[in-house]
Design a protein around this motif. Structure first.
Motif, PDB file in Angstrom:
ATOM      1  N   ARG A   9      48.529  19.460  44.136  1.00  0.00           N
ATOM      2  CA  ARG A   9      48.692  18.138  44.765  1.00  0.00           C
ATOM      3  C   ARG A   9      49.992  17.471  44.313  1.00  0.00           C
ATOM      4  NH1 ARG A   9      43.200  18.012  43.900  1.00  0.00           N
ATOM      5  NH2 ARG A   9      43.357  16.783  42.003  1.00  0.00           N
ATOM      6  N   THR A  10      50.265  17.551  43.034  1.00  0.00           N
ATOM      7  CA  THR A  10      51.482  16.931  42.503  1.00  0.00           C
ATOM      8  C   THR A  10      52.727  17.618  43.048  1.00  0.00           C
ATOM      9  OG1 THR A  10      50.319  16.249  40.505  1.00  0.00           O
ATOM     10  CG2 THR A  10      52.727  16.339  40.379  1.00  0.00           C
ATOM     11  N   LEU A  11      52.729  18.929  43.053  1.00  0.00           N
ATOM     12  CA  LEU A  11      53.889  19.667  43.546  1.00  0.00           C
ATOM     13  C   LEU A  11      54.176  19.348  45.010  1.00  0.00           C
ATOM     14  CD1 LEU A  11      53.280  23.116  41.821  1.00  0.00           C
ATOM     15  CD2 LEU A  11      54.949  21.354  41.186  1.00  0.00           C
ATOM     16  N   GLY A  12      53.133  19.131  45.789  1.00  0.00           N
ATOM     17  CA  GLY A  12      53.314  18.780  47.198  1.00  0.00           C
ATOM     18  C   GLY A  12      54.103  17.491  47.384  1.00  0.00           C
ATOM     19  N   SER A  13      53.929  16.536  46.467  1.00  0.00           N
ATOM     20  CA  SER A  13      54.632  15.252  46.606  1.00  0.00           C
ATOM     21  C   SER A  13      56.099  15.352  46.175  1.00  0.00           C
ATOM     22  CB  SER A  13      53.916  14.151  45.822  1.00  0.00           C
ATOM     23  OG  SER A  13      54.105  14.268  44.435  1.00  0.00           O
ATOM     24  N   LEU A  14      56.494  16.476  45.596  1.00  0.00           N
ATOM     25  CA  LEU A  14      57.873  16.666  45.128  1.00  0.00           C
ATOM     26  C   LEU A  14      58.757  17.389  46.133  1.00  0.00           C
ATOM     27  CD1 LEU A  14      57.080  17.776  41.471  1.00  0.00           C
ATOM     28  CD2 LEU A  14      57.861  15.524  42.226  1.00  0.00           C
ATOM     29  N   ILE A  15      58.171  17.889  47.210  1.00  0.00           N
ATOM     30  CA  ILE A  15      58.910  18.717  48.173  1.00  0.00           C
ATOM     31  C   ILE A  15      60.130  17.980  48.728  1.00  0.00           C
ATOM     32  CG2 ILE A  15      58.782  19.843  50.436  1.00  0.00           C
ATOM     33  CD1 ILE A  15      55.868  20.601  49.668  1.00  0.00           C
ATOM     34  N   GLY A  16      59.963  16.724  49.111  1.00  0.00           N
ATOM     35  CA  GLY A  16      61.088  15.953  49.645  1.00  0.00           C
ATOM     36  C   GLY A  16      62.248  15.872  48.671  1.00  0.00           C
ATOM     37  N   GLY A  17      61.951  15.691  47.401  1.00  0.00           N
ATOM     38  CA  GLY A  17      62.989  15.621  46.374  1.00  0.00           C
ATOM     39  C   GLY A  17      63.722  16.933  46.211  1.00  0.00           C
ATOM     40  N   ALA A  18      63.001  18.048  46.357  1.00  0.00           N
ATOM     41  CA  ALA A  18      63.636  19.360  46.270  1.00  0.00           C
ATOM     42  C   ALA A  18      64.526  19.607  47.488  1.00  0.00           C
ATOM     43  CB  ALA A  18      62.573  20.447  46.145  1.00  0.00           C
ATOM     44  N   VAL A  19      64.037  19.245  48.666  1.00  0.00           N
ATOM     45  CA  VAL A  19      64.803  19.439  49.902  1.00  0.00           C
ATOM     46  C   VAL A  19      66.098  18.622  49.862  1.00  0.00           C
ATOM     47  CG1 VAL A  19      64.782  18.991  52.396  1.00  0.00           C
ATOM     48  CG2 VAL A  19      62.802  20.042  51.308  1.00  0.00           C
ATOM     49  N   GLU A  20      66.037  17.406  49.344  1.00  0.00           N
ATOM     50  CA  GLU A  20      67.225  16.541  49.288  1.00  0.00           C
ATOM     51  C   GLU A  20      68.143  16.877  48.115  1.00  0.00           C
ATOM     52  OE1 GLU A  20      67.073  12.439  50.061  1.00  0.00           O
ATOM     53  OE2 GLU A  20      65.408  12.622  51.485  1.00  0.00           O
ATOM     54  N   GLY A  21      67.756  17.826  47.274  1.00  0.00           N
ATOM     55  CA  GLY A  21      68.601  18.240  46.160  1.00  0.00           C
ATOM     56  C   GLY A  21      68.513  17.348  44.943  1.00  0.00           C
ATOM     57  N   VAL A  22      67.538  16.464  44.914  1.00  0.00           N
ATOM     58  CA  VAL A  22      67.368  15.568  43.766  1.00  0.00           C
ATOM     59  C   VAL A  22      66.630  16.294  42.637  1.00  0.00           C
ATOM     60  CG1 VAL A  22      66.302  13.407  42.967  1.00  0.00           C
ATOM     61  CG2 VAL A  22      67.452  13.502  45.186  1.00  0.00           C
ATOM     62  N   VAL A  23      65.614  17.068  42.992  1.00  0.00           N
ATOM     63  CA  VAL A  23      64.853  17.832  41.999  1.00  0.00           C
ATOM     64  C   VAL A  23      65.541  19.177  41.794  1.00  0.00           C
ATOM     65  CG1 VAL A  23      62.648  18.945  41.492  1.00  0.00           C
ATOM     66  CG2 VAL A  23      62.679  16.693  42.580  1.00  0.00           C
ATOM     67  N   ARG A  24      66.084  19.381  40.603  1.00  0.00           N
ATOM     68  CA  ARG A  24      66.770  20.638  40.281  1.00  0.00           C
ATOM     69  C   ARG A  24      65.782  21.732  39.919  1.00  0.00           C
ATOM     70  NH1 ARG A  24      71.898  20.631  36.439  1.00  0.00           N
ATOM     71  NH2 ARG A  24      71.971  22.720  37.279  1.00  0.00           N
ATOM     72  N   ASP A  25      64.788  21.362  39.126  1.00  0.00           N
ATOM     73  CA  ASP A  25      63.808  22.347  38.686  1.00  0.00           C
ATOM     74  C   ASP A  25      62.514  21.640  38.307  1.00  0.00           C
ATOM     75  OD1 ASP A  25      65.116  21.191  36.468  1.00  0.00           O
ATOM     76  OD2 ASP A  25      64.846  22.941  35.209  1.00  0.00           O
ATOM     77  N   VAL A  26      61.424  22.408  38.361  1.00  0.00           N
ATOM     78  CA  VAL A  26      60.109  21.913  37.959  1.00  0.00           C
ATOM     79  C   VAL A  26      59.615  22.848  36.863  1.00  0.00           C
ATOM     80  CG1 VAL A  26      57.745  21.392  38.657  1.00  0.00           C
ATOM     81  CG2 VAL A  26      59.632  20.985  40.262  1.00  0.00           C
ATOM     82  N   ILE A  27      59.226  22.261  35.752  1.00  0.00           N
ATOM     83  CA  ILE A  27      58.768  23.034  34.602  1.00  0.00           C
ATOM     84  C   ILE A  27      57.322  22.659  34.312  1.00  0.00           C
ATOM     85  CG2 ILE A  27      59.159  23.547  32.162  1.00  0.00           C
ATOM     86  CD1 ILE A  27      62.130  22.604  32.725  1.00  0.00           C
ATOM     87  N   VAL A  28      56.456  23.656  34.319  1.00  0.00           N
ATOM     88  CA  VAL A  28      55.048  23.453  34.009  1.00  0.00           C
ATOM     89  C   VAL A  28      54.845  23.909  32.572  1.00  0.00           C
ATOM     90  CG1 VAL A  28      52.688  24.122  34.572  1.00  0.00           C
ATOM     91  CG2 VAL A  28      54.352  23.746  36.416  1.00  0.00           C
ATOM     92  N   CYS A  29      54.511  22.960  31.708  1.00  0.00           N
ATOM     93  CA  CYS A  29      54.281  23.229  30.283  1.00  0.00           C
ATOM     94  C   CYS A  29      52.775  23.358  30.083  1.00  0.00           C
ATOM     95  CB  CYS A  29      54.839  22.096  29.430  1.00  0.00           C
ATOM     96  SG  CYS A  29      56.592  21.772  29.703  1.00  0.00           S
ATOM     97  N   ASP A  30      52.296  24.577  29.965  1.00  0.00           N
ATOM     98  CA  ASP A  30      50.862  24.792  29.880  1.00  0.00           C
ATOM     99  C   ASP A  30      50.384  24.771  28.436  1.00  0.00           C
ATOM    100  OD1 ASP A  30      48.535  25.432  31.644  1.00  0.00           O
ATOM    101  OD2 ASP A  30      48.332  27.007  30.137  1.00  0.00           O
ATOM    102  N   THR A  31      49.194  24.233  28.237  1.00  0.00           N
ATOM    103  CA  THR A  31      48.635  24.118  26.887  1.00  0.00           C
ATOM    104  C   THR A  31      47.338  24.908  26.754  1.00  0.00           C
ATOM    105  OG1 THR A  31      47.486  22.063  27.467  1.00  0.00           O
ATOM    106  CG2 THR A  31      49.696  21.847  26.519  1.00  0.00           C
ATOM    107  N   GLY A  32      47.297  26.087  27.375  1.00  0.00           N
ATOM    108  CA  GLY A  32      46.146  26.965  27.188  1.00  0.00           C
ATOM    109  C   GLY A  32      45.205  27.064  28.362  1.00  0.00           C
ATOM    110  N   SER A  33      45.701  27.050  29.579  1.00  0.00           N
ATOM    111  CA  SER A  33      44.839  27.150  30.757  1.00  0.00           C
ATOM    112  C   SER A  33      44.153  28.506  30.838  1.00  0.00           C
ATOM    113  CB  SER A  33      45.661  26.952  32.041  1.00  0.00           C
ATOM    114  OG  SER A  33      46.121  25.639  32.140  1.00  0.00           O
ATOM    115  N   THR A  34      42.923  28.474  31.341  1.00  0.00           N
ATOM    116  CA  THR A  34      42.181  29.713  31.585  1.00  0.00           C
ATOM    117  C   THR A  34      41.911  29.900  33.075  1.00  0.00           C
ATOM    118  OG1 THR A  34      40.102  28.560  31.184  1.00  0.00           O
ATOM    119  CG2 THR A  34      41.100  29.722  29.308  1.00  0.00           C
ATOM    120  N   ASP A  35      42.400  28.963  33.894  1.00  0.00           N
ATOM    121  CA  ASP A  35      42.234  29.063  35.344  1.00  0.00           C
ATOM    122  C   ASP A  35      43.510  29.670  35.954  1.00  0.00           C
ATOM    123  OD1 ASP A  35      44.057  26.996  35.196  1.00  0.00           O
ATOM    124  OD2 ASP A  35      42.867  25.581  36.361  1.00  0.00           O
ATOM    125  N   GLN A  36      43.793  29.372  37.197  1.00  0.00           N
ATOM    126  CA  GLN A  36      44.937  29.954  37.896  1.00  0.00           C
ATOM    127  C   GLN A  36      46.168  29.038  37.912  1.00  0.00           C
ATOM    128  OE1 GLN A  36      44.823  33.192  39.045  1.00  0.00           O
ATOM    129  NE2 GLN A  36      42.929  33.127  37.877  1.00  0.00           N
TER     130      GLN A  36
END
Length: 175
Positions: free
Chosen positions: A17-44
């Motif tokens: 859900r969060t990543l979906g709201s960032l698409i416009g920023g990526a398309v316009e070149g404002v978002v350079r990169d997205v970093i997911v800092c995981d703290t021990g997930s066991t899901d997908q």
């Protein structure tokens, strides 16, 4: 220009859900990169991050994510938070003229009633955080998490809104 950091733990649906709201920023070149800092997930969570083209950091926490960030400014978000249309212009304007950190305003339907805020405790990242990489790197030396980094920080209010992520207990109960 802007690197987005999201600290996760078993948040595959909320992350999407969060990543979906960032698409416009990526398309316009404002978002350079997205970093997911995981703290021990066991899901997908890692699959969601990888399929979306995010950098996935499995160890080292938020400090490792900050070191990998390419942007001079960072946007820290909770998984499940969604930025409202218009956020790009507000963030670009802020980063062009300010040096201090900033937070979004809550979208009208996302505002927590007063008594609920008093009794539930305040989440420092509920309103997101736009912060310079330099300041975040300095604060991360003593912060074990993104939440700890954001707590007690003096900020400005951006002219943009965010739909806050639901509290973690409530989010997990709905899975």
């Amino acid at each position: 220009m802007l690197s987005v950091l999201i600290e996760t733990r078993n948040d595959e649906e909320a992350l999407a859900r969060t990543l979906g709201s960032l698409i416009g920023g990526a398309v316009e070149g404002v978002v350079r990169d997205v970093i997911v800092c995981d703290t021990g997930s066991t899901d997908q969570t890692h699959h969601v991050a990888e399929h979306a083209g995010c950098h996935y950091v499995a160890s080292g926490g938020i400090a490792a994510g900050i070191r990998q960030a390419k942007g001079d400014w960072l946007l820290l978000l909770e998984p499940g938070a969604r930025l409202v249309e218009g956020w790009i212009d507000a963030v670009v304007a802020h980063t062009a003229r300010q040096t201090m950190a900033a937070r979004f305003s809550r979208a009208r339907g996302s505002r927590t009633p007063f008594l609920a805020r008093v009794f539930s405790g305040n989440r420092a990242l509920a309103d997101g955080l736009v912060i310079s990489k330099r300041q975040a790197a300095s604060l991360s030396k003593n912060a074990g998490s993104a939440e700890a980094l954001a707590r007690g920080l003096a900020t400005k209010k951006l002219e943009a809104e965010i739909w806050a992520a639901p509290p973690k207990q409530q989010h997990r109960a709905t899975k």
